[in-house]
Design a protein around this motif. Structure first.
Motif, PDB file in Angstrom:
ATOM      1  N   ASP A 140       0.718  -0.955   0.383  1.00 46.99           N
ATOM      2  CA  ASP A 140      -0.098  -0.011  -0.045  1.00 46.99           C
ATOM      3  C   ASP A 140       0.601   1.163  -0.082  1.00 46.99           C
ATOM      4  O   ASP A 140       1.897   1.392   0.263  1.00 46.99           O
ATOM      5  N   PRO A 141       0.978   2.839  -0.906  1.00 51.30           N
ATOM      6  CA  PRO A 141       1.473   3.868  -0.680  1.00 51.30           C
ATOM      7  C   PRO A 141       1.910   4.010   0.732  1.00 51.30           C
ATOM      8  O   PRO A 141       2.676   4.712   1.366  1.00 51.30           O
ATOM      9  N   ILE A 142       0.657   3.616   1.543  1.00 43.81           N
ATOM     10  CA  ILE A 142       1.455   3.836   2.829  1.00 43.81           C
ATOM     11  C   ILE A 142       2.405   2.925   3.805  1.00 43.81           C
ATOM     12  O   ILE A 142       2.465   3.511   4.701  1.00 43.81           O
ATOM     13  N   ASP A 143       2.309   1.965   3.262  1.00 38.73           N
ATOM     14  CA  ASP A 143       4.312   1.528   3.409  1.00 38.73           C
ATOM     15  C   ASP A 143       5.475   2.252   2.982  1.00 38.73           C
ATOM     16  O   ASP A 143       6.078   1.806   3.241  1.00 38.73           O
ATOM     17  N   PHE A 144       5.020   2.793   2.518  1.00 39.73           N
ATOM     18  CA  PHE A 144       6.258   3.925   1.992  1.00 39.73           C
ATOM     19  C   PHE A 144       6.314   5.125   2.185  1.00 39.73           C
ATOM     20  O   PHE A 144       7.329   5.816   2.338  1.00 39.73           O
ATOM     21  N   VAL A 145       5.601   5.617   3.593  1.00 38.31           N
ATOM     22  CA  VAL A 145       5.356   6.627   4.222  1.00 38.31           C
ATOM     23  C   VAL A 145       6.078   6.137   5.418  1.00 38.31           C
ATOM     24  O   VAL A 145       6.123   5.052   6.712  1.00 38.31           O
ATOM     25  N   GLY A 146       7.151   7.464   6.241  1.00 43.13           N
ATOM     26  CA  GLY A 146       7.918   7.117   7.233  1.00 43.13           C
ATOM     27  C   GLY A 146       9.133   8.270   7.388  1.00 43.13           C
ATOM     28  O   GLY A 146       8.677   9.353   6.398  1.00 43.13           O
TER      29      GLY A 146
END
Length: 331
Positions: A140-146
């Motif tokens: 998911d795109p959220i997996d690339f947010v950090g």
């Protein structure tokens, strides 16, 4: 995808559908294979493939007994007199994995960012959940947010089964893969992080704190002593041993291939018998590596934190292994 032609016969409800045939005391590793019969025994946390991790005569937890006191009982000055190589690491530890004796120590109780060494605990929590390894996970795109932007060859929309995601996280140290493992955990990321901290507390990792599953957050901190505890625990899991010490793997995503190699050069070159490995890097942590290795029939844990460069990390690891190979067994 990994083993997709064989997945049709697998149970859809059990984490135990993955069998990884590896011998923890030799360098001979057989290929990854899938099975419905043998994996449950292999993947349970108490599995050590016949190796008794508790000293004779003891009823105490092996991890607590061997690591909870040994590193703190040894003065770092013991190793300043030509009893070990000089290392550039900010913190370091070498421990006999059978007896728990600390053979080399430098600032081993100092807490510092651990970077992607975090992913060993991510793998343990994933394993402890007994989730279905053949279940497909779509990034998911959220997996690339950090907290940091990290290089990755993965893309939002990529789909792999959970075993492949775990392999990506351990072997290639892919941050989106580690994030996806936390996201798809029962209860989501908050439950996953809570489980990570509960596990570290249970193991006696008193200098350790987790805020997320990848290691990109510099608030994920630990000490060389605690990471030796973590390596000892992770070594009990056949899936972690196998995946973290896989030199290369080609991921077939159906529409493109990802040719991936282990982030540890010592695993890739195959010159040492490394049973388990994890590297890490963010600016705040420097270059880090932890390994479980067997040198001259002696099982040992090696931890290096805060190295100034990858070259220094590899050189120090090689020097420590070479030094270890020359030690008498009863040091």
């Amino acid at each position: 995808m990994l083993g997709m032609s064989l997945l049709m016969g697998l149970s859809v409800s059990s984490f135990a559908d993955l069998t990884l045939n590896s011998n923890p005391v030799t360098s001979q590793k057989r290929p990854i294979s899938w099975s419905t019969n043998e994996a449950k025994e292999l993947l349970l946390s108490e599995d050590a493939e016949g190796i008794d991790l508790t000293p004779q005569g003891s009823t105490t937890s092996s991890t607590t007994l061997r690591l909870g006191r040994a590193p703190t009982a040894v003065s770092d000055t013991r190793y300043s007199n030509n009893l070990g190589p000089s290392v550039q690491a900010g913190s370091a530890l070498v421990m006999d994995a059978k007896t728990g004796e600390v053979l080399f120590s430098k600032n081993s109780n100092f807490s510092r960012p651990m970077a992607s060494i975090t992913k060993l605990m991510t793998a343990i929590i994933t394993a402890d959940a007994h989730l279905n390894m053949s279940e497909e996970i779509t990034l998911d795109p959220i997996d690339f947010v950090g907290p940091k932007q990290a290089s990755t060859r993965l893309r939002a929309g990529d789909t792999m089964n959970r075993a492949e995601v775990l392999l990506m996280a351990l072997m290639k140290s892919e941050n989106p893969a580690a994030a996806a493992l936390a996201r798809t955990y029962p209860g989501g990321k908050p439950a996953f992080i809570a489980a990570m901290n509960a596990k570290s507390h249970q193991l006696g990792m008193t200098s350790t704190r987790y805020y997320e599953s990848t290691g990109l957050d510099a608030r994920n901190v630990s000490s060389a002593r605690d990471l030796a505890i973590l390596v000892t625990e992770a070594y009990k899991y056949g899936v972690i041993r196998q995946f973290s010490s896989t030199p290369h793997y080609d991921f077939n995503l159906g529409y493109r291939m990802l040719n991936a190699s282990n982030t540890n050069a010592l695993v890739r070159n195959g010159e040492w018998n490394i049973n388990l490995s994890k590297t890490g890097y963010i600016n705040e942590a420097g270059r880090c590596v932890v390994m479980h290795t067997t040198v001259n029939s002696r099982p040992a844990v090696v931890v290096l934190m805060g190295e100034p460069s990858t070259q220094a990390r590899n050189a120090d690891a090689t020097d420590l292994l070479t030094w270890l190979s020359g030690l008498p067994q009863d040091i």
